[in-house]
Design an enzyme around this catalytic site. Structure first.
Site, PDB file in Angstrom:
ATOM      1  N   ASP A  84      47.058 -73.970  11.897  1.00 55.87           N
ATOM      2  CA  ASP A  84      48.322 -74.452  12.453  1.00 55.87           C
ATOM      3  C   ASP A  84      48.858 -73.447  13.463  1.00 55.87           C
ATOM      4  OD1 ASP A  84      50.779 -75.608  12.931  1.00 55.87           O
ATOM      5  OD2 ASP A  84      51.608 -75.171  10.948  1.00 55.87           O
ATOM      6  N   GLU A 138      57.404 -74.774  18.537  1.00 52.63           N
ATOM      7  CA  GLU A 138      57.346 -75.905  17.592  1.00 52.63           C
ATOM      8  C   GLU A 138      57.760 -75.498  16.195  1.00 52.63           C
ATOM      9  OE1 GLU A 138      55.421 -78.652  14.610  1.00 52.63           O
ATOM     10  OE2 GLU A 138      55.275 -76.476  14.871  1.00 52.63           O
ATOM     11  N   GLU A 139      57.371 -74.297  15.785  1.00 48.24           N
ATOM     12  CA  GLU A 139      57.641 -73.882  14.412  1.00 48.24           C
ATOM     13  C   GLU A 139      59.133 -73.718  14.139  1.00 48.24           C
ATOM     14  OE1 GLU A 139      55.498 -74.341  12.454  1.00 48.24           O
ATOM     15  OE2 GLU A 139      53.521 -73.592  13.017  1.00 48.24           O
ATOM     16  N   ASP A 174      48.094 -81.418  15.909  1.00 45.02           N
ATOM     17  CA  ASP A 174      48.719 -80.160  15.491  1.00 45.02           C
ATOM     18  C   ASP A 174      47.668 -79.346  14.741  1.00 45.02           C
ATOM     19  OD1 ASP A 174      50.303 -78.152  14.278  1.00 45.02           O
ATOM     20  OD2 ASP A 174      52.042 -79.460  14.170  1.00 45.02           O
ATOM     21  N   HIS A 226      51.399 -71.954   6.881  1.00 48.68           N
ATOM     22  CA  HIS A 226      52.519 -71.086   7.260  1.00 48.68           C
ATOM     23  C   HIS A 226      52.479 -69.722   6.568  1.00 48.68           C
ATOM     24  CE1 HIS A 226      55.413 -74.435   8.898  1.00 48.68           C
ATOM     25  NE2 HIS A 226      54.236 -74.425   9.494  1.00 48.68           N
TER      26      HIS A 226
END
Length: 713
Positions: free
Chosen positions: A355, A392-393, A421, A505
């Protein structure tokens, strides 16, 4: 491509744009596009390769492409590259250089949103008398080199608490019901939750509603700690809702009501499973239900509250930082003012191998392949835009600001948005789309070899794995399709391999993990690249857009069946069925028109004009599902069919206005619920009727449909 696609334009009415656009097109085509050799030459250039030839040329570049993809991924993930940091600028430079090397025209657009970073944080367990029992780690065990940003929740407010703790399981409403039944309350206490209860911002908001003073969310037992954003109310810069966060732009004040609603009211922090277990083991109170222990790694302790105290402090650092969106552009030969848009974000919480840079590497390989096709003399009929988003995060900021910056241009010219993504996070192909793109997506998967099963195509294993093809609807807000679909009404697709990734993440999201576990030979990357690229080629080159609105009506009929099982409001169901039947009739008429046009001479000027007008109706029909003023209380979300519901635990993943009405009236009588729903039902029906009128190419007033009989008791 005209520069206007990146110009800032004022917002306006969707319906006015559609009507004006159609009238303008008719005028231009009739007055200026007379038959002539230049137009025939342009069409011939874009159609020199038939669809099978284009596909073969694109796919012929696959041998060895997995090595190229792996090299890009290795370069992009050499270090952490969180948005707003110098390392993020380095990742942007890599993408820009690769797009230029492919021979694409490039553009960069900067925005200056409010970003959130961690300052000081501490966590300790205290005895009931306030003396120190243990200092608890807020670091990530998996981050041995301490190179990544410490675990934190972006936009969580500064604050602290010294209070008893309560274990709230996943932090859902049903979990609080169990706690209440056991006599355990969270008011004035620190809520300790484990990952898996939906959007983390929703978990924090629900805890705040229950009276908690802080929230700690535990990661998985593998040592990773999941970072993430906890903003509410939609994507984008929180101080510029609805307009772009350019340098010098108007910004709302922090005490503005619209801004305050977006920020959580209590501090929160992600913690490791080990840290959470230490807190839970210290708790007394009722025993933890057996089903709540999954993945906790605890065999002692209770739900709380207390008797130990949690001492938690957090200091947030908010600043305005520049982010950079990067674009690679191939101008269309015949319809340069129609855009097929491919997007992936570039910024990562940590190293980003899954990601998002598995998708970034795939995007760069598409650029390489298209560059080779351009060198062969091919040009697309419509323009293709490759987008590398930043920020984006922090809540899809880069894509949202660009959509807001170019909303009118996109309303009238965007054909579709194709998003990737986390391209590869495991085994198995998954996809989401708006329904008119379903058939195209399924057809494309029949052309791509399955990366895991020799002799089969992606379509075969997708069908077998799911017990039939299953395509998700895009009502969630966890990737960059959100502003395109929910705000701008642009048909969208989202593609990925693998349903879940344990290092999401966390500092575990590394190239090493991808090479050893995720995709050792980078063949899944190759499959996503091929599906993504072939989708773009069909949408950019088919003379008649391959949109199937019959599939849309079938999906709406399924949605109505689901709704009817959740409500006793039969009048609303009948009303919606009538509107969908109208759309179905329009879709059938369009299908017949498409077949006729496909049989006509490709270079006949009259046929070209008819195709253009039909294509405009096909791409504008999705905009009909937008409500200009947005959903009640959530004006940024405008799509009446596929926006997220206000309650993230809602049983409806469609018709968000109706879902919100059901949630808000849950404690009312059946009659009161019916009244609350009725207005939202009418909104959806009017949107469906607008779409039917657009598909037919007529004013909605021309064929008024009398539905009063359907709702008469």
């Amino acid at each position: 491509m005209p520069h206007s696609v990146l110009a800032r334009l004022p917002p306006g009415s969707v319906r006015l744009v559609a009507a004006f656009g159609l009238l303008l097109l008719v005028s231009l085509l009739v007055l200026h596009r007379r038959p002539g050799r230049p137009h025939v030459a342009a069409a011939a250039a874009s159609d020199r390769l038939t669809d099978p030839s284009r596909s073969r040329l694109f796919l012929s570049q696959s041998p060895g492409a997995n090595a190229s993809i792996a090299a890009d991924l290795r370069a992009l993930t050499a270090g952490p590259h969180l948005a707003g940091t110098p390392a993020s600028a380095g990742a942007a430079a890599h993408v820009l250089a690769r797009l230029r090397a492919a021979g694409l025209q490039t553009l960069t657009r900067e925005y200056e949103p409010l970003l959130s970073y961690p300052g000081h944080a501490s966590l300790a367990l205290l005895r009931p008398d306030g003396s120190l029992l243990a200092r608890l780690s807020l670091e990530e065990p998996a981050d041995e080199g301490r190179r990544v940003v410490p675990p934190y929740h972006a936009y969580a407010p500064s604050g602290g608490a010294v209070a008893e703790a309560v274990f709230v399981n996943l932090g859902r409403e049903e979990d609080y019901v169990v706690l209440e039944r056991l006599g355990v309350g969270v008011r004035g206490r620190v809520a300790v939750a484990r990952r898996g209860g939906g959007y983390r911002g929703g978990v924090v908001a629900r805890a705040a509603d229950k009276g908690a003073v802080a929230v700690l969310i535990a990661g998985n037992a593998d040592g990773g700690v999941e970072r993430g954003v906890v903003l509410l109310g939609g994507p984008g810069d929180p101080l510029t809702p609805g307009w772009a966060a350019t340098s010098g732009a108007e910004r709302l004040k922090f005490d503005d009501k619209a801004v305050k609603q977006r920020f959580p009211s209590i501090p929160s922090m992600p913690v490791s499973a080990k840290t959470a277990a230490a807190i839970i083991r210290s708790l007394g109170g009722p025993a933890i239900p057996a089903e709540w222990k999954d993945g906790l790694g605890v065999d002692t302790g209770g739900l709380g509250p207390g008797p130990t105290l949690v001492n938690f402090t957090y200091q947030e650092d908010r600043k305005f930082y520049k982010i950079r969106d990067i674009f690679g552009i191939i101008k269309g030969q015949e319809e340069p003012d129609r855009y097929v848009i491919l997007g992936n974000h570039r910024d990562a919480w940590t190293y980003g191998a899954v990601d998002p840079n598995s998708g970034t590497a795939a995007l760069l390989d598409i650029a390489r392949r298209l560059g080779i096709m351009l060198q062969s003399g091919w040009k697309p009929r419509r323009s293709i835009i490759l987008c590398s988003w930043d920020g984006e995060e922090f809540g899809m900021i880069g894509s949202t600001e660009w959509v807001e910056d170019n909303l009118e241009d996109l309303h009238s010219k965007a054909v579709a948005y194709l998003n990737v993504d986390c391209a590869v996070q495991g085994v198995g192909f998954f996809a989401g789309s708006t329904p008119q793109l379903d058939k195209l997506l399924v057809d494309i998967t029949r052309q791509v070899r399955d990366p895991d099963v020799t002799g089969k195509m992606v379509h075969d294993t997708w069908n077998e794995m799911s017990g039939g093809i299953k395509i998700e609807r895009l009502a969630r807000t966890d990737s960059d399709f959100a502003p395109f679909l929910h705000h701008a009404g642009i048909p969208s697709v989202d593609l990925y391999y693998g349903e879940e990734f344990p290092g999401y993440h966390t500092a575990l999201d590394t190239y090493n993990w991808m090479e050893k576990h995720g995709d050792p030979f980078f063949l899944r990357h190759l499959a996503i690249t091929e599906i993504w690229g072939l989708l773009a080629l069909r949408l950019a080159n088919d003379p008649v857009l391959p949109f199937d609105y019959q599939a849309y009506t079938s999906q709406l009929q399924e949605h109505i069946k689901t709704l009817s099982a959740l409500t006793s409001n039969g009048h609303a169901v009948n009303l919606m069925n009538g509107c969908v039947n109208d759309l179905s009739g329009a879709a059938m008429e369009v299908l017949k028109e498409m077949k006729k046009l496909q049989q006509m001479d490709l270079y006949d000027e009259h046929a070209r004009m008819r195709r253009r007008l039909l294509n405009d109706r096909l791409l504008l029909a999705e905009r009909s599902f937008l409500q200009p003023e947005g959903l009640q209380g959530r004006g940024w979300f405008k799509h009446l069919l596929y926006s997220p519901p206000e309650d993230y635990e809602s049983k409806l993943s469609f018709f968000p206005g109706i879902a919100d009405a059901i949630s808000r009236s849950a404690n009312l009588s059946d009659k009161e619920q019916e009244v609350a729903m009725q207005h939202e039902v009418w909104k959806v029906c009017r949107a469906i009727q607008r779409a039917a009128s657009v598909l037919r190419g007529e004013f909605s007033e021309q064929k008024p449909t009398n539905f009063s009989s359907l709702v008469t008791p």
